[in-house]
Write an enzyme that holds these catalytic residues in place. Structure first.
Site, PDB file in Angstrom:
ATOM      1  N   GLN A   1     -15.542   7.801  -2.430  1.00 37.35           N
ATOM      2  CA  GLN A   1     -14.256   7.397  -2.903  1.00 37.35           C
ATOM      3  C   GLN A   1     -13.733   6.242  -2.417  1.00 37.35           C
ATOM      4  O   GLN A   1     -12.460   6.002  -2.226  1.00 37.35           O
ATOM      5  CB  GLN A   1     -13.263   8.822  -3.151  1.00 37.35           C
ATOM      6  CG  GLN A   1     -13.626   9.654  -4.062  1.00 37.35           C
ATOM      7  CD  GLN A   1     -13.901   9.026  -5.516  1.00 37.35           C
ATOM      8  OE1 GLN A   1     -13.321   8.076  -5.829  1.00 37.35           O
ATOM      9  NE2 GLN A   1     -14.769   9.600  -6.130  1.00 37.35           N
ATOM     10  N   SER A   2     -14.439   5.128  -2.060  1.00 32.70           N
ATOM     11  CA  SER A   2     -13.913   4.162  -1.430  1.00 32.70           C
ATOM     12  C   SER A   2     -13.480   3.063  -2.498  1.00 32.70           C
ATOM     13  O   SER A   2     -14.006   2.970  -3.269  1.00 32.70           O
ATOM     14  CB  SER A   2     -14.953   3.312  -0.389  1.00 32.70           C
ATOM     15  OG  SER A   2     -14.819   1.902  -0.535  1.00 32.70           O
ATOM     16  N   ASN A   3     -12.099   2.447  -2.441  1.00 32.39           N
ATOM     17  CA  ASN A   3     -11.615   1.776  -3.039  1.00 32.39           C
ATOM     18  C   ASN A   3     -12.316   0.469  -3.208  1.00 32.39           C
ATOM     19  O   ASN A   3     -12.320  -0.409  -4.132  1.00 32.39           O
ATOM     20  CB  ASN A   3     -10.196   1.505  -2.971  1.00 32.39           C
ATOM     21  CG  ASN A   3      -9.338   2.789  -3.106  1.00 32.39           C
ATOM     22  OD1 ASN A   3      -9.397   3.202  -4.328  1.00 32.39           O
ATOM     23  ND2 ASN A   3      -8.827   3.149  -2.172  1.00 32.39           N
TER      24      ASN A   3
END
Ligand SMILES: *Cc1c(COP(=O)(O)O)cnc(C)c1O
Length: 311
Positions: free
Chosen positions: A68-70
């Site tokens: 869930q890394s931007n």
């Protein structure tokens, strides 16, 4: 360094209901609305990192992050925009369902693989070799876009904000701080003004966090021929709520309250920074009547994929 052509400026919005509720003048610098790759501070960093590299002939990237890394989502979308090949190493097990940032990275055509955290460096080196072997020229981008260009992007963003303020500068700027790149750029950019930049930790404790910001600031100083060694930093670790990605009831309450005033926050980054802002106003550390700018660094996908909110 090149100036960005991809994403333009981000808007500054005044939030009247929240201002009245808190007893301050609250405005928000909406980097979550930056155009081009789903918004957020990773877009601002990459819009310097990638064009600078494209000029030097790079046409692919290798980078890393959590599922869930931007940063991985922004890198995948910006690669698609520039016609680059994106190779992304996710440092956790492959989830059953692709949601949020991971889903978008996949839709954008990134080549994604998964490994244990301790194997990331090796996997990235292998990916670099593989892409070179295919005749590409891959750029190695650290997780979070943590590098000189990333800090420089926020140094320039300070200038962007000052033009938007038309002389009415905020007294305080509050933002979520992780790798230190965003904070280093903002601190450098606002030198010589009376603005206090307060970075709210989402992961590191105060001493480690301040030292990564300091490293980034020194690197930027060398590039700009400026000496920032005497600059004091405000890197605050009281609102980590148990650590990176962890949530508390207070955090969830803050996110719900802000959403009812149309300010969308996420549980990993901006929610914690805003909780800090509320507490600092309540304690008087940020005095009533202050002009406070909340620098919104993004994170909508973190909200939309959070098990604490998705029901
Ligand atoms: C990565 C991220 C941050 C932290 O930025 P750093 O430059 O690493 O300190 C803050 N907010 C959001 C939404 C992010 O994705």
């Amino acid at each position: 360094m090149l100036s960005p052509k991809l994403c333009g400026n981000s808007p500054v919005v005044c939030y009247e209901q929240l201002s009245a509720a808190l007893g301050i003048t609250l405005s928000v610098k909406h980097d979550d609305y930056l155009a081009g790759a789903g918004g957020g501070n990773k877009v601002r960093k990459l819009q310097y990192i990638m064009p600078t590299a494209a000029q030097r002939g790079y046409n692919a990237l290798v980078t890393t992050g959590s599922a869930q890394s931007n940063h991985i989502r922004a890198a995948a979308l910006m690669a698609a925009q520039q016609g680059w090949h994106a190779r992304i190493i996710v440092h956790e097990a492959e989830p059953e369902k692709y949601l949020g940032n991971l889903l978008i990275a996949q839709l954008a055509g990134a080549e994604i693989s998964f490994c244990r955290r301790e194997d990331v460096a090796k996997a990235m080196d292998q990916a670099m070799d593989e892409l070179s072997g295919r005749g590409l020229k891959p750029l190695y981008i650290w997780g979070g876009g943590h590098c000189l260009e990333g800090a420089y992007a926020f140094y320039m963003a300070a200038d962007e904000l000052m033009k938007q303020c038309e002389g009415k500068l905020p007294d305080f700027i509050v933002h979520a701080s992780g790798t230190g790149t965003t904070q280093a750029g903002l601190v450098a950019g606002f030198q010589g003004t009376s603005i206090q930049v307060i970075g709210v930790s989402v992961a590191h404790d105060a001493s480690r966090g301040a030292s990564v910001v300091r490293d980034s600031l020194n690197q930027l100083g060398r590039h700009l021929n400026a000496d920032y060694s005497a600059v004091s930093l405000q890197f605050r670790d009281e609102w980590r709520e148990g650590g990176y990605g962890k949530v508390s009831d207070r955090l969830i309450a803050t996110i719900r309250r802000a959403a009812r005033c149309s300010l969308l926050l996420d549980p990993t980054y901006t929610g914690k920074a805003f909780l800090a802002l509320e507490d600092m106003v309540a304690s008087g550390e940020i005095p009533r009547g202050s002009r406070v700018l909340f620098w919104h660094t993004g994170g909508l996908m973190n909200l939309l994929s959070s098990p604490h909110f998705v029901s």
